[in-house]
Design a protein around this motif. Structure first.
Motif, PDB file in Angstrom:
ATOM      1  N   PHE A 101     -48.734  -3.993  -6.070  1.00 46.65           N
ATOM      2  CA  PHE A 101     -47.651  -3.158  -5.555  1.00 46.65           C
ATOM      3  C   PHE A 101     -48.130  -1.971  -4.708  1.00 46.65           C
ATOM      4  CE2 PHE A 101     -44.731   0.506  -6.487  1.00 46.65           C
ATOM      5  CZ  PHE A 101     -43.723   0.100  -5.654  1.00 46.65           C
ATOM      6  N   ARG A 102     -47.477  -1.761  -3.598  1.00 45.26           N
ATOM      7  CA  ARG A 102     -47.674  -0.555  -2.780  1.00 45.26           C
ATOM      8  C   ARG A 102     -46.361   0.220  -2.725  1.00 45.26           C
ATOM      9  NH1 ARG A 102     -52.570  -0.305   0.950  1.00 45.26           N
ATOM     10  NH2 ARG A 102     -53.539  -2.287   0.548  1.00 45.26           N
ATOM     11  N   GLN A 103     -46.407   1.470  -3.076  1.00 48.60           N
ATOM     12  CA  GLN A 103     -45.185   2.269  -3.031  1.00 48.60           C
ATOM     13  C   GLN A 103     -44.717   2.476  -1.588  1.00 48.60           C
ATOM     14  OE1 GLN A 103     -42.354   2.967  -4.094  1.00 48.60           O
ATOM     15  NE2 GLN A 103     -42.982   4.097  -5.919  1.00 48.60           N
ATOM     16  N   GLU A 104     -43.407   2.555  -1.414  1.00 48.46           N
ATOM     17  CA  GLU A 104     -42.827   2.864  -0.102  1.00 48.46           C
ATOM     18  C   GLU A 104     -43.219   4.307   0.258  1.00 48.46           C
ATOM     19  OE1 GLU A 104     -40.520   3.970   3.061  1.00 48.46           O
ATOM     20  OE2 GLU A 104     -40.215   4.908   1.101  1.00 48.46           O
ATOM     21  N   SER A 105     -43.620   4.531   1.490  1.00 49.28           N
ATOM     22  CA  SER A 105     -44.292   5.791   1.824  1.00 49.28           C
ATOM     23  C   SER A 105     -43.368   7.005   1.922  1.00 49.28           C
ATOM     24  CB  SER A 105     -45.060   5.642   3.138  1.00 49.28           C
ATOM     25  OG  SER A 105     -45.995   4.613   3.036  1.00 49.28           O
ATOM     26  N   TYR A 106     -42.147   6.844   2.387  1.00 56.21           N
ATOM     27  CA  TYR A 106     -41.250   8.016   2.423  1.00 56.21           C
ATOM     28  C   TYR A 106     -40.944   8.480   0.997  1.00 56.21           C
ATOM     29  CZ  TYR A 106     -40.350   7.516   7.426  1.00 56.21           C
ATOM     30  OH  TYR A 106     -40.484   7.461   8.789  1.00 56.21           O
TER      31      TYR A 106
ATOM     32  N   GLU B 193     -44.517   4.103  -9.699  1.00 50.85           N
ATOM     33  CA  GLU B 193     -43.869   2.913 -10.260  1.00 50.85           C
ATOM     34  C   GLU B 193     -42.851   2.320  -9.287  1.00 50.85           C
ATOM     35  OE1 GLU B 193     -44.597   5.619 -11.925  1.00 50.85           O
ATOM     36  OE2 GLU B 193     -45.721   4.927 -13.676  1.00 50.85           O
TER      37      GLU B 193
ATOM     38  N   ASN C 242     -39.386   2.070  12.430  1.00 48.19           N
ATOM     39  CA  ASN C 242     -40.819   2.337  12.464  1.00 48.19           C
ATOM     40  C   ASN C 242     -41.328   1.920  13.852  1.00 48.19           C
ATOM     41  OD1 ASN C 242     -43.704   1.630  12.270  1.00 48.19           O
ATOM     42  ND2 ASN C 242     -43.472   2.162  10.110  1.00 48.19           N
TER      43      ASN C 242
ATOM     44  N   GLU D 166     -36.952  -1.720  10.341  1.00 48.64           N
ATOM     45  CA  GLU D 166     -36.101  -0.622   9.888  1.00 48.64           C
ATOM     46  C   GLU D 166     -36.478  -0.205   8.466  1.00 48.64           C
ATOM     47  OE1 GLU D 166     -31.610  -1.008   9.468  1.00 48.64           O
ATOM     48  OE2 GLU D 166     -31.851   0.108  11.353  1.00 48.64           O
ATOM     49  N   SER D 167     -36.407   1.068   8.204  1.00 47.92           N
ATOM     50  CA  SER D 167     -36.634   1.560   6.843  1.00 47.92           C
ATOM     51  C   SER D 167     -35.573   0.981   5.907  1.00 47.92           C
ATOM     52  CB  SER D 167     -36.542   3.084   6.836  1.00 47.92           C
ATOM     53  OG  SER D 167     -35.265   3.470   7.287  1.00 47.92           O
TER      54      SER D 167
ATOM     55  N   SER E 223     -56.549   0.362   3.004  1.00 49.80           N
ATOM     56  CA  SER E 223     -55.351   0.729   3.747  1.00 49.80           C
ATOM     57  C   SER E 223     -54.886  -0.377   4.686  1.00 49.80           C
ATOM     58  CB  SER E 223     -55.611   2.016   4.535  1.00 49.80           C
ATOM     59  OG  SER E 223     -55.973   3.052   3.631  1.00 49.80           O
TER      60      SER E 223
ATOM     61  N   ASP F 136     -49.230   6.146   5.582  1.00 53.82           N
ATOM     62  CA  ASP F 136     -49.404   4.867   6.266  1.00 53.82           C
ATOM     63  C   ASP F 136     -50.628   4.983   7.163  1.00 53.82           C
ATOM     64  OD1 ASP F 136     -47.112   3.734   5.149  1.00 53.82           O
ATOM     65  OD2 ASP F 136     -45.836   4.482   6.775  1.00 53.82           O
ATOM     66  N   VAL F 137     -51.350   3.882   7.306  1.00 54.07           N
ATOM     67  CA  VAL F 137     -52.537   3.948   8.152  1.00 54.07           C
ATOM     68  C   VAL F 137     -52.125   4.173   9.602  1.00 54.07           C
ATOM     69  CG1 VAL F 137     -52.717   1.430   8.345  1.00 54.07           C
ATOM     70  CG2 VAL F 137     -54.709   2.860   8.789  1.00 54.07           C
ATOM     71  N   HIS F 138     -51.055   3.541  10.034  1.00 50.67           N
ATOM     72  CA  HIS F 138     -50.424   3.929  11.296  1.00 50.67           C
ATOM     73  C   HIS F 138     -49.245   4.795  10.890  1.00 50.67           C
ATOM     74  CE1 HIS F 138     -52.129  -0.115  12.841  1.00 50.67           C
ATOM     75  NE2 HIS F 138     -53.020   0.835  12.949  1.00 50.67           N
TER      76      HIS F 138
END
Lengths: 487, 487
Positions: B63-68, B77, B149, B155-156, B238, B373-375
């Motif tokens: 799992f990767r958390q959403e960045s916003y 979580e 993005n 889209e977010s 990343s 985010d890496v970008h």
């Protein structure tokens, strides 16, 4: 460009997966479907997987091919389709048409001939040509995949493309047959599975020697990943590594993002490491349990021996024709008998089983089918024995099938001391009557032991593919530096 | 359960991310939005990410958390929501209500108080209570996230929950403000970024010493991953590691599933390794280019020096107020001038730039914003300079903004010899006039060089956070075993 351009191979020292493996699967599928009542001019059509981005970003999770598509066509790239003509057995691969500019970013683009050479597919086209190619070929009915994965409850992705409406589509025939075929491995598949289990075994052995008090759980995970990748060419693991130490060894799905293997290992801990590499889609799934300091305590010895006897009972009694549910029951009985012998339980073992006591100590099933998915498909197809209800715990089994030659499964009995389950058992007179409370209380916080092997069902029995130290003597010897070259 | 239960921390030796980092982000967000015309009783509402299964199976991608959501609430979580009252600045976290039985599989469940203690959020509830809690709190308008993005075009994910229809929802106000805030890092964020860049730098240094002819590219990737995880506690990278050797060093996105770092490294190869760890969501993104055998050839020396001068020109000239597009142009000019000095090009450098020659050798942008985010987001918001059209190559820039203090970016000029681009340039008289064909032909198959640093814009200039050998002397010394303790 790599020198492996036309091979399913990660280079010298790793296993070269022959495209004939997938050709044989296609041939088995055609034979099976042709033995059923299928419409004339039927063509199997499968859609492969797509890369998945992290949320809304332009960065992707490392792609995993969809397993039914992989089983049938052996193609590693995303956004493909495959088709198999059941009359002529001709195979088709459809690949995305990439703009020339992709070559700047992705490297020299595979031509259609490159794909043909690499994957030994009869006829390769672009995905925007599916309708036209299948039409010209005379396909009348498309057999697509629709069915429920009995482990996840999720539905397979049914193939869909622009122009599919001009074909008749039958999505009922394919799923039960292909899922059933996937449960029995060919010798070509067994060879890949042997390889990935060997790499995973060697990685476990490496970890057994570096894990010790003062290391962190995730350092053991990292060592495993590094071995599998750098030595075995396995870029993926088959599931998130479970590296439980001490009390964490009782958490069945430990290692998940909310509990990411981040505990310091202590002297006296039991370690339970459940980790398996993945090679070209094929999964291994092995658990080793051992003392962090290299020497079993009497408590660790008691529980380890109980679980090992449970494991070996199945290893000895499993063979074609045997019900997996009976093996689960056997493992349960051996475990409970050993816990009784060890002074933790009292009373009649059959009555313990009937009361559901086994599921207090081993709340999971004995093991599961293993293949391109770590929990491989075909566990509960329509004509298979249904999910059991009794004894308690067996409902967690991922299959209740009769063993067949060349099925690959895990045998993974365990014994854990999980507070909420112990509490519920002690509060339930039907279960509490069997429990020597003061003995059980000594094991609170102990964690647990699981011994998980990857096996293949042979003509007359079971072959264990896993090559790790398993007896207490073997484990203590291995950790202390003996027995190099034994495995 | 881990001893890190209440910390964003992977244990001793790793960085403990303070929850105040995210509290400060919330406070910045409230301040920013309150400075605009926002409706009364507005509450920001963000939805976190969900775990993603492999296709239809019960096995998940890590799992990767959403960045916003991560930026605002710092919660690791899945399946959570977070809310921020803009009047009172009170923060809310909503977590899934898990059945008790999950404790058996996932370990002791966090109580609401556990979440509160770990993440320092004012008020924690279950996700099935969102409507009720926000209603009782007097929320009238929910500000949700809706925007594109600019790197992915995706889209977010706008927050949505049962009962949202009883609120007024405004999805226009939040996105431009939060995306813009994310482009400028606080000192607390910079500390985490420094950490993950240091870990990644050390891992690159380790790889520089083990990479050599006879190793496979992916063994270098594996070494990097192992160092970042076992030493730095970074379970993730990343982005997929790019480990190009020889001609593969010219493939900008090499390492993808169709070209999985599987080439044997040869004597004489240039290596281009683009790899960056990720810690608690924060990304590093570093590229080192060096000779596989440890000693630069004259051809490698020429190209490396050209790219390094290009990199250093930006490092020296970047500062608040400067346009990133101007830095891109500067890097291009320095590179072309050096290629001219080296005898590969001829003519006037400004005219080369105008003709679009730079994009033949460096078809990508100079660098990008870096963060969760890496970008990283915020490259092209509505009130920012638009994506440039000229000179050719600049349209690939992920931002055209004016540099501000505490922006974090990569500086990553490169020079590659990519056959289709060289062919197109030689076939185009406007470009071919500048090219010394026989010299360029010598470089076919050379691969490429990229020198990518992670930097922060300071009051007066640029601070380079990357700690790897960069000059030719430094690289040769480091690979030959000198300079331990220098970095």
């Amino acid at each position: 460009m790599s020198q492996n351009r036309y091979k399913l191979w990660m280079g010298p020292g790793t296993y070269c997966v022959p495209p004939e493996l997938f050709a044989l699967n296609r041939s088995r599928l055609a034979e099976r479907l042709n033995s059923k009542e299928i419409p004339k001019k039927s063509v199997v059509l499968l859609q492969g997987g797509n890369e998945i981005p992290f949320n809304d970003t332009d960065t992707n999770y490392l792609f995993r091919q969809e397993s039914y598509f992989m089983w049938t066509f052996g193609v590693l790239e995303e956004k493909c389709f495959g088709a198999l003509d059941l009359d002529t057995r001709k195979s088709f691969l459809f690949v995305p048409r990439l703009p020339e500019s992709y070559a700047v970013w992705m490297g020299p683009l595979y031509t259609l001939d490159d794909f043909k050479m690499k994957y030994k597919i009869d006829s390769v086209h672009y995905t925007d040509e599916i309708a036209e190619v299948l039409k010209n070929h005379g396909a009348s009915v498309l057999l697509t995949l629709k069915g429920i994965n009995s482990d996840s409850g999720s539905e397979s992705k049914e193939a869909s493309f622009t122009g599919i409406e001009s074909f008749q589509v039958n999505n009922a025939l394919l799923f039960p047959e292909i899922a059933d075929l996937r449960t029995v491995k060919t010798d070509l598949e067994l060879d890949v599975i042997r390889y990935v289990v060997e790499v995973s075994s060697a990685a476990h052995r490496k970890v057994m020697r570096m894990a010790r008090p003062g290391k962190t759980e995730y350092q053991c995970e990292s060592e495993f990943l590094h071995y599998c990748y750098s030595v075995g060419g396995c870029r993926y693991v088959s599931y998130t590594c479970i590296c439980g130490s001490g009390p964490n060894a009782a958490i069945l799905h430990y290692g998940h993002p909310g509990a990411p293997n981040d505990r310091f290992i202590q002297d006296g801990d039991t370690l339970l490491f459940d980790m398996g590499a993945n090679y070209m889609g094929f999964a291994a799934d092995i658990t080793c349990s051992f003392p962090a300091n290299g020497t079993f305590t009497s408590m660790q010895r008691l529980i380890y021996e109980a679980v090992l006897k449970s494991n070996l009972a199945v290893m000895t009694n499993g063979k074609p024709g045997v019900l997996w549910t009976d093996m689960h029951l056997l493992a349960n009985k051996v475990l409970l008998q050993e816990l009784k012998n060890g002074g933790l339980l009292t009373g009649n073992v059959d009555e313990m089983v009937k009361a559901g006591l086994a599921a207090i100590f081993q709340p999971h099933g004995l093991g599961h089918l293993l293949g391109l998915d770590v929990h491989d498909v075909g566990g509960y197809l329509d004509n298979n024995p249904p999910r059991p209800k009794e004894p308690r715990g067996a409902e967690k089994l991922r299959t209740a099938r009769v063993l067949q030659k060349n099925m690959v499964l895990t045998i993974e009995p365990g014994c854990y001391f999980i507070d909420p389950l112990l509490d519920s058992a002690l509060a339930d007179p039907k279960l509490a009557q069997f429990i020597i409370k003061e003995e059980i209380e000594r094991f609170r916080g102990f964690g647990g032991i699981r011994i998980e092997d990857d096996v293949v069902v042979t003509e007359n029995g079971i072959e264990n593919l896993t090559k790790v130290p398993r007896t207490i003597q073997e484990i203590e010897d291995w950790i202390s530096g003996k027995d190099d070259g034994k495995y």
